[in-house]
Scaffold this motif. Structure first.
Motif, PDB file in Angstrom:
ATOM      1  N   GLU A  21       3.895   5.840  -5.228  1.00 48.40           N
ATOM      2  CA  GLU A  21       4.045   5.863  -6.608  1.00 48.40           C
ATOM      3  C   GLU A  21       2.926   6.635  -7.232  1.00 48.40           C
ATOM      4  O   GLU A  21       3.262   7.531  -8.240  1.00 48.40           O
ATOM      5  CB  GLU A  21       3.921   4.622  -7.310  1.00 48.40           C
ATOM      6  N   GLN A  22       1.724   6.896  -6.640  1.00 47.75           N
ATOM      7  CA  GLN A  22       0.595   7.796  -7.266  1.00 47.75           C
ATOM      8  C   GLN A  22       0.988   9.162  -6.940  1.00 47.75           C
ATOM      9  O   GLN A  22       0.720  10.095  -7.565  1.00 47.75           O
ATOM     10  CB  GLN A  22      -0.649   7.134  -6.379  1.00 47.75           C
ATOM     11  N   PHE A  23       1.666   9.529  -5.670  1.00 52.56           N
ATOM     12  CA  PHE A  23       2.110  10.799  -5.416  1.00 52.56           C
ATOM     13  C   PHE A  23       3.116  11.122  -6.333  1.00 52.56           C
ATOM     14  O   PHE A  23       3.078  12.417  -7.101  1.00 52.56           O
ATOM     15  CB  PHE A  23       2.582  10.871  -4.204  1.00 52.56           C
ATOM     16  N   SER A  59      -6.142  13.940  -3.468  1.00 51.17           N
ATOM     17  CA  SER A  59      -6.820  12.839  -3.132  1.00 51.17           C
ATOM     18  C   SER A  59      -6.017  12.111  -2.414  1.00 51.17           C
ATOM     19  O   SER A  59      -6.638  11.112  -1.494  1.00 51.17           O
ATOM     20  CB  SER A  59      -7.301  12.090  -4.306  1.00 51.17           C
ATOM     21  N   LEU A  60      -4.704  12.384  -2.393  1.00 51.28           N
ATOM     22  CA  LEU A  60      -3.812  11.363  -1.658  1.00 51.28           C
ATOM     23  C   LEU A  60      -3.452  11.988  -0.313  1.00 51.28           C
ATOM     24  O   LEU A  60      -3.011  11.137   0.577  1.00 51.28           O
ATOM     25  CB  LEU A  60      -2.397  11.165  -2.503  1.00 51.28           C
ATOM     26  N   ASP A 116      -0.983  16.963 -11.837  1.00 48.93           N
ATOM     27  CA  ASP A 116      -2.213  16.543 -11.367  1.00 48.93           C
ATOM     28  C   ASP A 116      -2.745  16.687 -10.032  1.00 48.93           C
ATOM     29  O   ASP A 116      -2.439  16.268  -9.322  1.00 48.93           O
ATOM     30  CB  ASP A 116      -2.411  14.932 -11.495  1.00 48.93           C
ATOM     31  N   THR A 172       3.677  10.267  -9.501  1.00 47.70           N
ATOM     32  CA  THR A 172       2.956  10.537 -10.644  1.00 47.70           C
ATOM     33  C   THR A 172       2.288  11.814 -10.843  1.00 47.70           C
ATOM     34  O   THR A 172       2.406  12.593 -11.612  1.00 47.70           O
ATOM     35  CB  THR A 172       2.028   9.522 -11.123  1.00 47.70           C
ATOM     36  N   ALA A 173       1.335  12.100  -9.901  1.00 46.58           N
ATOM     37  CA  ALA A 173       0.635  13.375  -9.720  1.00 46.58           C
ATOM     38  C   ALA A 173       1.377  14.549  -9.626  1.00 46.58           C
ATOM     39  O   ALA A 173       1.146  15.577 -10.073  1.00 46.58           O
ATOM     40  CB  ALA A 173      -0.517  13.193  -8.422  1.00 46.58           C
ATOM     41  N   LYS A 220       1.005  -1.383   0.096  1.00 47.16           N
ATOM     42  CA  LYS A 220      -0.085  -0.256   0.026  1.00 47.16           C
ATOM     43  C   LYS A 220       0.885   1.245  -0.096  1.00 47.16           C
ATOM     44  O   LYS A 220       0.656   2.220  -0.619  1.00 47.16           O
ATOM     45  CB  LYS A 220      -1.072  -0.026   1.293  1.00 47.16           C
ATOM     46  N   GLY A 229      -5.546  14.591  -8.708  1.00 49.77           N
ATOM     47  CA  GLY A 229      -4.742  13.362  -8.149  1.00 49.77           C
ATOM     48  C   GLY A 229      -4.201  13.655  -6.901  1.00 49.77           C
ATOM     49  O   GLY A 229      -4.127  12.798  -5.899  1.00 49.77           O
ATOM     50  N   GLN A 270       2.116   1.809  -3.478  1.00 50.81           N
ATOM     51  CA  GLN A 270       1.247   2.211  -4.356  1.00 50.81           C
ATOM     52  C   GLN A 270       1.072   3.775  -4.139  1.00 50.81           C
ATOM     53  O   GLN A 270       0.836   4.680  -4.952  1.00 50.81           O
ATOM     54  CB  GLN A 270      -0.068   1.528  -4.204  1.00 50.81           C
ATOM     55  N   ILE A 271       0.733   4.151  -2.821  1.00 47.90           N
ATOM     56  CA  ILE A 271       0.571   5.708  -2.639  1.00 47.90           C
ATOM     57  C   ILE A 271       1.704   6.477  -2.873  1.00 47.90           C
ATOM     58  O   ILE A 271       1.339   7.634  -3.443  1.00 47.90           O
ATOM     59  CB  ILE A 271       0.220   6.028  -1.134  1.00 47.90           C
TER      60      ILE A 271
END
Length: 298
Positions: free
Chosen positions: A179-181, A195-196, A189, A183-184, A173, A192, A176-177
């Motif tokens: 990596e999302q951070f 949202s984190l 973004d 990218t955003a 997890k 995006g 994942q968070i």
């Protein structure tokens, strides 16, 4: 007893001794200095008088650490902007299975420990993290056993009142968070990114006045997101800038490099699936030790 035996005993316990000193001082480079000085003193000890090497060396390094901490108190009072502990680059195999050790070197815990007095910090670390007896702790901090009990109780109450429950890290997890951070932030973004972030997410930057950074903590998802967007936009404009992921203080960290020189470290704290804290270390003096992974133990 030979010098080789002094060295062998010290080397065997060095990861533990380093961890004790680092948790009390919050500085890897200063910890190295304390251990070097402690070894010189240890080398003069008659080993026939040492009943318990672990206890003896813990006592020795704690005394030297308290001296160093008191000597640096004035420097910290005059420090420009927020003071954060020095980031600790860890071997990827270091000790995620040991939750007590993982929490004890987390940036959140080290920041909390900064609010204790030197004696409280030393007693708390020796007792709560390493499980030393009160007689050993009393000898290490130069107090009576009864006083050591009182200091431990006071420190424990202070920490428990301010700490958030340390949750076992879900590595999948967290990855994942993170990596999302990345990218955003890298793509701009804003939705995006928001949202984190937890609503009261906090950005704390330590520059010591030697690099560009906010002089006060920034609180709130939109304000922190704006800081991040500006930071990543500026980073993209710097020639030769590269960012790589690392394990710092048992948390995902982004290390910015220009050439072989680290320019900054950004640590992320994640609680209940949201990013709650960013710790940005920009002071070049605190990035010196980021070239070599450390081993910690308890």
């Amino acid at each position: 007893m030979t010098t080789d035996e002094h060295a062998e005993r010290f080397t065997l316990l060095r990861p533990l001794l380093f961890t004790i000193v680092y948790e009390i001082l919050g500085s890897a480079t200063e910890s190295d200095d304390v251990l070097q000085d402690s070894y010189l003193r240890w080398a003069e000890v008659d080993l026939a008088t040492v009943r318990d090497t672990r206890s003896y060396l813990a006592r020795l390094v704690t005394r030297q650490t308290l001296n160093a901490l008191r000597a640096s108190a004035r420097r910290r009072e005059d420090y420009v902007g927020p003071w954060l502990p020095e980031p600790l680059l860890l071997d990827e195999n270091d000790p995620s299975a040991d939750m007590v050790l993982a929490e004890s070197v987390s940036m959140a815990m080290l920041v909390l420990l900064e609010t204790l007095t030197p004696d409280e910090r030393a007693v708390f670390v020796l007792r709560e993290v390493f499980g030393f007896g009160y007689d050993e702790i009393a000898a290490a901090v130069g107090k009576s056993v009864a006083t050591a009990h009182q200091v431990a109780h006071r420190a424990r109450e202070h920490v428990q009142a301010r700490r958030r429950r340390f949750q076992p890290v879900d590595a999948t997890k967290t990855a994942q968070i993170t990596e999302q951070f990345m990218t955003a932030a890298a793509t701009g973004d804003m939705a995006g990114l928001l949202s984190l972030l937890a609503p009261n997410v906090t950005w704390t930057a330590d520059s010591g006045g030697k690099a560009t950074a906010a002089r006060r903590p920034v609180v709130g998802a939109r304000k922190v997101a704006a800081v991040l967007m500006d930071l990543f936009r500026t980073g993209r404009q710097m020639p030769g800038m590269r960012i790589q992921m690392a394990n710092c203080n048992n948390a995902p960290a982004m290390v910015a490099h220009i050439g072989d020189r680290p320019e900054g470290v950004l640590l992320i704290e994640i609680i209940d699936g949201k990013i709650t804290n960013f710790y940005a270390i920009r002071n070049p003096d605190k990035l010196v030790a980021m070239t070599v992974p450390r081993q910690i133990s308890r």
